[in-house]
Scaffold this motif. Structure first.
Motif, PDB file in Angstrom:
ATOM      1  N   ALA A 126      21.453 -31.299  -1.069  1.00  0.00           N
ATOM      2  CA  ALA A 126      22.484 -30.261  -1.137  1.00  0.00           C
ATOM      3  C   ALA A 126      22.825 -29.992  -2.596  1.00  0.00           C
ATOM      4  O   ALA A 126      22.600 -30.842  -3.468  1.00  0.00           O
ATOM      5  CB  ALA A 126      23.729 -30.680  -0.356  1.00  0.00           C
ATOM      6  N   THR A 127      23.362 -28.830  -2.849  1.00  0.00           N
ATOM      7  CA  THR A 127      23.783 -28.487  -4.202  1.00  0.00           C
ATOM      8  C   THR A 127      25.030 -29.283  -4.569  1.00  0.00           C
ATOM      9  O   THR A 127      25.637 -29.953  -3.720  1.00  0.00           O
ATOM     10  CB  THR A 127      24.093 -26.988  -4.312  1.00  0.00           C
ATOM     11  OG1 THR A 127      25.237 -26.686  -3.474  1.00  0.00           O
ATOM     12  CG2 THR A 127      22.906 -26.151  -3.858  1.00  0.00           C
ATOM     13  N   ALA A 128      25.414 -29.193  -5.839  1.00  0.00           N
ATOM     14  CA  ALA A 128      26.619 -29.892  -6.294  1.00  0.00           C
ATOM     15  C   ALA A 128      27.851 -29.445  -5.512  1.00  0.00           C
ATOM     16  O   ALA A 128      28.793 -30.221  -5.333  1.00  0.00           O
ATOM     17  CB  ALA A 128      26.829 -29.647  -7.791  1.00  0.00           C
ATOM     18  N   GLU A 129      27.818 -28.204  -5.016  1.00  0.00           N
ATOM     19  CA  GLU A 129      28.952 -27.671  -4.261  1.00  0.00           C
ATOM     20  C   GLU A 129      28.916 -28.072  -2.785  1.00  0.00           C
ATOM     21  O   GLU A 129      29.810 -27.704  -2.027  1.00  0.00           O
ATOM     22  CB  GLU A 129      28.993 -26.151  -4.370  1.00  0.00           C
ATOM     23  CG  GLU A 129      29.227 -25.627  -5.783  1.00  0.00           C
ATOM     24  CD  GLU A 129      27.981 -25.725  -6.658  1.00  0.00           C
ATOM     25  OE1 GLU A 129      28.137 -25.771  -7.897  1.00  0.00           O
ATOM     26  OE2 GLU A 129      26.861 -25.774  -6.102  1.00  0.00           O
ATOM     27  N   GLY A 130      27.878 -28.798  -2.381  1.00  0.00           N
ATOM     28  CA  GLY A 130      27.802 -29.262  -1.004  1.00  0.00           C
ATOM     29  C   GLY A 130      27.066 -28.334  -0.060  1.00  0.00           C
ATOM     30  O   GLY A 130      27.154 -28.501   1.154  1.00  0.00           O
ATOM     31  N   LYS A 161      33.404 -36.493  -5.174  1.00  0.00           N
ATOM     32  CA  LYS A 161      32.152 -36.931  -5.791  1.00  0.00           C
ATOM     33  C   LYS A 161      31.864 -38.397  -5.487  1.00  0.00           C
ATOM     34  O   LYS A 161      31.417 -39.160  -6.340  1.00  0.00           O
ATOM     35  CB  LYS A 161      32.186 -36.702  -7.311  1.00  0.00           C
ATOM     36  CG  LYS A 161      32.425 -35.262  -7.716  1.00  0.00           C
ATOM     37  CD  LYS A 161      32.495 -35.105  -9.225  1.00  0.00           C
ATOM     38  CE  LYS A 161      32.794 -33.679  -9.624  1.00  0.00           C
ATOM     39  NZ  LYS A 161      32.882 -33.508 -11.094  1.00  0.00           N
ATOM     40  N   THR A 162      32.133 -38.791  -4.254  1.00  0.00           N
ATOM     41  CA  THR A 162      31.921 -40.173  -3.818  1.00  0.00           C
ATOM     42  C   THR A 162      30.849 -40.221  -2.741  1.00  0.00           C
ATOM     43  O   THR A 162      30.602 -39.223  -2.061  1.00  0.00           O
ATOM     44  CB  THR A 162      33.229 -40.764  -3.261  1.00  0.00           C
ATOM     45  OG1 THR A 162      33.747 -39.907  -2.229  1.00  0.00           O
ATOM     46  CG2 THR A 162      34.264 -40.905  -4.366  1.00  0.00           C
ATOM     47  N   THR A 191      24.138 -41.081   8.861  1.00  0.00           N
ATOM     48  CA  THR A 191      23.798 -40.153   7.782  1.00  0.00           C
ATOM     49  C   THR A 191      24.572 -40.529   6.527  1.00  0.00           C
ATOM     50  O   THR A 191      25.783 -40.757   6.584  1.00  0.00           O
ATOM     51  CB  THR A 191      24.125 -38.713   8.184  1.00  0.00           C
ATOM     52  OG1 THR A 191      23.377 -38.378   9.357  1.00  0.00           O
ATOM     53  CG2 THR A 191      23.765 -37.746   7.075  1.00  0.00           C
ATOM     54  N   SER A 192      23.869 -40.600   5.420  1.00  0.00           N
ATOM     55  CA  SER A 192      24.508 -40.953   4.153  1.00  0.00           C
ATOM     56  C   SER A 192      23.932 -40.088   3.041  1.00  0.00           C
ATOM     57  O   SER A 192      22.837 -39.529   3.164  1.00  0.00           O
ATOM     58  CB  SER A 192      24.298 -42.437   3.834  1.00  0.00           C
ATOM     59  OG  SER A 192      22.920 -42.751   3.802  1.00  0.00           O
ATOM     60  N   ALA A 193      24.676 -39.976   1.959  1.00  0.00           N
ATOM     61  CA  ALA A 193      24.224 -39.184   0.810  1.00  0.00           C
ATOM     62  C   ALA A 193      24.884 -39.711  -0.450  1.00  0.00           C
ATOM     63  O   ALA A 193      26.009 -40.228  -0.413  1.00  0.00           O
ATOM     64  CB  ALA A 193      24.557 -37.705   1.000  1.00  0.00           C
ATOM     65  N   LEU A 194      24.169 -39.585  -1.558  1.00  0.00           N
ATOM     66  CA  LEU A 194      24.686 -40.007  -2.857  1.00  0.00           C
ATOM     67  C   LEU A 194      24.692 -38.820  -3.811  1.00  0.00           C
ATOM     68  O   LEU A 194      23.740 -38.035  -3.839  1.00  0.00           O
ATOM     69  CB  LEU A 194      23.823 -41.116  -3.454  1.00  0.00           C
ATOM     70  CG  LEU A 194      23.894 -42.488  -2.791  1.00  0.00           C
ATOM     71  CD1 LEU A 194      22.866 -43.420  -3.426  1.00  0.00           C
ATOM     72  CD2 LEU A 194      25.282 -43.077  -2.919  1.00  0.00           C
ATOM     73  N   VAL A 244      27.931 -33.638 -11.193  1.00  0.00           N
ATOM     74  CA  VAL A 244      27.002 -33.748 -10.076  1.00  0.00           C
ATOM     75  C   VAL A 244      25.945 -32.651 -10.191  1.00  0.00           C
ATOM     76  O   VAL A 244      26.272 -31.469 -10.286  1.00  0.00           O
ATOM     77  CB  VAL A 244      27.735 -33.633  -8.719  1.00  0.00           C
ATOM     78  CG1 VAL A 244      26.731 -33.666  -7.565  1.00  0.00           C
ATOM     79  CG2 VAL A 244      28.738 -34.774  -8.568  1.00  0.00           C
ATOM     80  N   MET A 245      24.666 -33.059 -10.184  1.00  0.00           N
ATOM     81  CA  MET A 245      23.577 -32.082 -10.217  1.00  0.00           C
ATOM     82  C   MET A 245      23.199 -31.653  -8.795  1.00  0.00           C
ATOM     83  O   MET A 245      23.000 -30.479  -8.535  1.00  0.00           O
ATOM     84  CB  MET A 245      22.354 -32.661 -10.930  1.00  0.00           C
ATOM     85  CG  MET A 245      22.587 -33.009 -12.388  1.00  0.00           C
ATOM     86  SD  MET A 245      21.042 -33.505 -13.213  1.00  0.00           S
ATOM     87  CE  MET A 245      20.652 -35.017 -12.314  1.00  0.00           C
TER      88      MET A 245
END
Length: 349
Positions: free
Chosen positions: A124-128, A175-176, A196-199, A208-209
């Protein structure tokens, strides 16, 4: 370029870029300095610029025989003071093309890697905003990756969408790391539980890139957990119905469970409850509870069953204690000796 004479005049920078020494070239000689596949288009662009009096632009490579066969940008625009003259710019854009090609290559490698993994991968983009889903995602859902990217909430169980979106938006805002369980629609119309997880991936400035995420099928584990919960509830109901006392402690000897009989038998101690330490409960000024606390600790550290009789201070009822250790703690069975004696007598022939 003199459109009437079809002569192109080059400055020093252009001659160096093209690897030639001549200052003037015919239009055909100039066009031949570039890649054969783009020569016809370049000629059309120059003619369009001369006739329509509009600027044109073309990216192409220098001819393979040129001293420096690199990517260049050709910009042509009409001279405002002389309609028969075309002015232009030659720019070396090889470095930009190398970066672009490297980025494309990296993206292709990432997609190949993502599609080969057993888990479902997404970014996903920095904006989610979700912008990539792996083939494994598409195959599982029975739809194309574009539709998943466009509206990923549609593949979630309706009951899980609001909570999942709330958790995701909170992760993006703070941003966590993101972690949540929800059900994903299968190709056959059923739903399967996924973890489901994401970093967030940060740049050197701390921004965040993009987000890198995955979804792992935990439907089998979830079924086992639900079954275990039911068995646990059934066990607790059984333990509540027996007259013997029963309680469990974790690795820190903190109460995790005790039935009503255990609470009554331990009433001479400080009020026992889940979360309290055994040493905290078994402490009354002037009273000695060490036989019990020591036996519990010895059973756990030696991982050996302990059985002994002990009358809790402040009571007159002897109790038979059976302590069963495990890696995560101990279980303790408390049987008043009067009950044990009757059971033993009944067993005699």
């Amino acid at each position: 370029m003199d459109d009437h004479r079809k002569i192109v005049t080059l400055d020093e920078g252009s001659r160096l870029l093209l690897g030639i020494s001549e200052q003037e070239l015919t239009l055909e000689q100039f066009i031949c300095c570039f890649d054969e596949n783009s020569q016809y288009r370049l000629k059309q662009n120059l003619q369009f610029c001369a006739i329509q009096q509009h600027a044109t632009m073309l990216d192409t490579k220098l001819h393979q025989e040129a001293a420096t066969p690199v990517w260049v940008k050709i910009v042509a625009y009409p001279d405002p003071a002389n309609p028969e003259l075309i002015r232009g710019l030659l720019q070396n854009v090889e470095q930009s093309y190398q970066k672009a090609n490297l980025l494309v290559e990296q993206q292709q490698r990432f997609q190949q890697l993502a599609d080969s993994l057993p888990v479902k991968v997404w970014t996903a983009t920095a904006e989610g905003i979700v912008d990539f889903a792996s083939i494994t995602f598409a195959d599982f859902c029975g739809r194309d990756t574009e539709s998943i990217v466009t509206d990923w909430l549609q593949i979630l169980h309706p009951d899980d969408r609001a909570t999942t979106l709330e958790v995701w938006q909170h992760a993006v805002k703070t941003k966590t790391p993101y972690k949540v369980e929800f059900r994903i629609l299968r190709a056959d119309g059923g739903y399967c539980w996924h973890l489901t997880s994401a970093l967030p991936i940060f740049n050197e400035a701390g921004d965040v890139m993009y987000w890198f995420g995955s979804a792992m099928d935990i439907s089998e584990q979830k079924a086992l957990w639900l079954k275990a919960d039911k068995l646990k509830q059934s066990l607790y109901q059984t333990l509540e119905s027996i007259t013997d006392g029963f309680f469990t402690l974790d690795q820190d000897f903190r109460f995790t469970y005790l039935n009503q009989s255990a609470a009554e038998l331990l009433s001479a101690c400080k009020q026992p409850a889940p979360g309290k330490l055994l040493s905290e409960v078994c402490y009354v000024a002037g009273k000695d509870f060490s036989p019990l606390t020591t036996a519990v600790q010895r059973a756990f550290y030696k991982q050996q069953t302990e059985q002994f009789r002990f009358t809790l201070p402040g009571t007159a009822l002897p109790i038979s204690f059976s302590i069963y250790p495990a890696e995560q703690g101990v279980s303790v069975l408390m049987q008043p000796l009067a009950v044990s004696a009757r059971m033993a007598a009944a067993a005699l022939p």
